[in-house]
Design a protein around this motif. Sequence first.
Motif, short mmCIF file in Angstrom:
data_model
loop_
_atom_site.label_atom_id
_atom_site.label_comp_id
_atom_site.label_asym_id
_atom_site.label_seq_id
_atom_site.Cartn_x
_atom_site.Cartn_y
_atom_site.Cartn_z
N ASN A 66 18.20 13.69 30.52
CA ASN A 66 18.53 12.76 31.60
C ASN A 66 19.97 12.31 31.40
O ASN A 66 20.35 11.91 30.29
CB ASN A 66 17.58 11.56 31.59
CG ASN A 66 17.74 10.69 32.82
OD1 ASN A 66 18.68 9.92 32.93
ND2 ASN A 66 16.80 10.79 33.75
N LEU A 121 6.60 9.99 31.52
CA LEU A 121 7.07 9.70 32.87
C LEU A 121 7.09 10.95 33.73
O LEU A 121 7.32 12.05 33.22
CB LEU A 121 8.48 9.10 32.83
CG LEU A 121 8.64 7.76 32.10
CD1 LEU A 121 10.12 7.37 32.05
CD2 LEU A 121 7.83 6.67 32.78
N SER A 123 8.62 13.77 35.95
CA SER A 123 9.96 14.34 35.92
C SER A 123 10.65 14.36 37.28
O SER A 123 11.84 14.62 37.36
CB SER A 123 9.90 15.77 35.37
OG SER A 123 9.04 16.57 36.17
N ARG A 124 9.91 14.09 38.35
CA ARG A 124 10.50 14.20 39.69
C ARG A 124 11.45 13.06 40.02
O ARG A 124 12.24 13.17 40.96
CB ARG A 124 9.39 14.27 40.74
CG ARG A 124 8.50 13.03 40.79
CD ARG A 124 7.42 13.16 41.85
NE ARG A 124 6.56 11.99 41.89
CZ ARG A 124 5.47 11.85 41.15
NH1 ARG A 124 5.13 12.83 40.31
NH2 ARG A 124 4.73 10.77 41.22
N ASP A 125 11.39 11.96 39.28
CA ASP A 125 12.27 10.82 39.56
C ASP A 125 13.10 10.51 38.32
O ASP A 125 12.64 9.80 37.42
CB ASP A 125 11.45 9.60 39.97
CG ASP A 125 12.34 8.48 40.53
OD1 ASP A 125 13.58 8.63 40.46
OD2 ASP A 125 11.79 7.48 41.03
N PRO A 126 14.32 11.02 38.21
CA PRO A 126 15.12 10.82 36.99
C PRO A 126 15.54 9.38 36.76
O PRO A 126 15.88 9.01 35.63
CB PRO A 126 16.33 11.72 37.22
CG PRO A 126 16.43 11.85 38.71
CD PRO A 126 15.02 11.84 39.22
N LEU A 127 15.54 8.55 37.80
CA LEU A 127 15.97 7.16 37.62
C LEU A 127 14.93 6.32 36.88
O LEU A 127 15.23 5.21 36.42
CB LEU A 127 16.27 6.53 38.98
CG LEU A 127 17.48 7.10 39.73
CD1 LEU A 127 17.69 6.37 41.03
CD2 LEU A 127 18.73 7.04 38.88
N LEU A 128 13.70 6.83 36.77
CA LEU A 128 12.68 6.11 36.01
C LEU A 128 13.04 6.04 34.52
O LEU A 128 12.67 5.09 33.84
CB LEU A 128 11.31 6.78 36.18
CG LEU A 128 10.55 6.49 37.47
CD1 LEU A 128 9.25 7.27 37.49
CD2 LEU A 128 10.27 4.99 37.61
N THR A 132 13.23 2.62 32.54
CA THR A 132 12.34 2.38 31.41
C THR A 132 13.12 1.99 30.17
O THR A 132 12.72 1.09 29.41
CB THR A 132 11.51 3.65 31.12
OG1 THR A 132 10.76 4.00 32.28
CG2 THR A 132 10.57 3.43 29.95
#
Length: 307
Positions: A66, A121, A123-128, A132
Amino acid sequence: MSPSRLAAPAALVLLVGISAVTGVASLSGGEWWILGVSRLPRTAAALLAGAGLAVAGVIMQMLARNRFVEPSTTGTAQAAGLGLVAVTLVAPGAALWLKMAVATAAALIGTAGFLALVRRLPSRDPLLVPLTGLVYGGILGAAATFLAYERDLIQYVDVWMNGELSGVMLGRYEFLWAAGALAIAAYVFADRFTIAGMGEDTSRSLGLDYPRVVALGLVIVAGIAAVTVVTVGMIPFVGLVVPNMVARFAGENLRRTLPLVAMSGAGLVLACDILGRLIRFPYEIPVGTILGVLGALVFLWMLNARR
């Protein structure tokens, strides 16, 4: 060597010269001892901290897969601070090397905990991932603050959690050379970290011992973060801004880009330290404050900029 490759070293040399002559005391009065006792050690501390944090940031991004993480946004630096508070409570008179060892162990555990959370988490939402990390680091920082408040150690936490170079003098920064040594170790294993950044399955298919490389990366990141926090305090966003900027122009092959990442991180911290000395001259603004504002603006730009 091409002119473009000479630009970064030349800029770094220029910043070192500016840092050496910037300060309240004038060298024209014959007080040249200030160079050896204060200004050159402070310059070296800024260079070592910046280079180390930038390298730690790019390794952290490879391990987490990320681009929006770095030691101060993944709980690594906060865990080091928590370890410092704990060892100060248990053994107030402990030697600096022992405090650094405990902080490194705490940072290692904290970073491993973050990576364990990230794997759960989607993987489709990198901003998570950075979100986190911010929450995770906030919890660790709150725990350190609570323990310090209960034992009247808030002033120590403020020093550790805010990057400040004004107190750096000869004999009080030398542990930062360990961060430089860890950055060199990262360059030695740069190819392995590049492959590890492709993911566990791909790494194993290419014959890489993925768990061992991850463990090595964790040790390098935790060691750099702990040494920096103990010596000059937490300096945010260096490991986030520098690797992303270098990757936009030079790609993500660590063997080729890691020296540029290190030089850029060193130059960024040194430039912000010089700026902090000049904005309210003869008073100073901590380098962590300057980088906090600058890094936040660049981070917001990265979130909205085109790839």
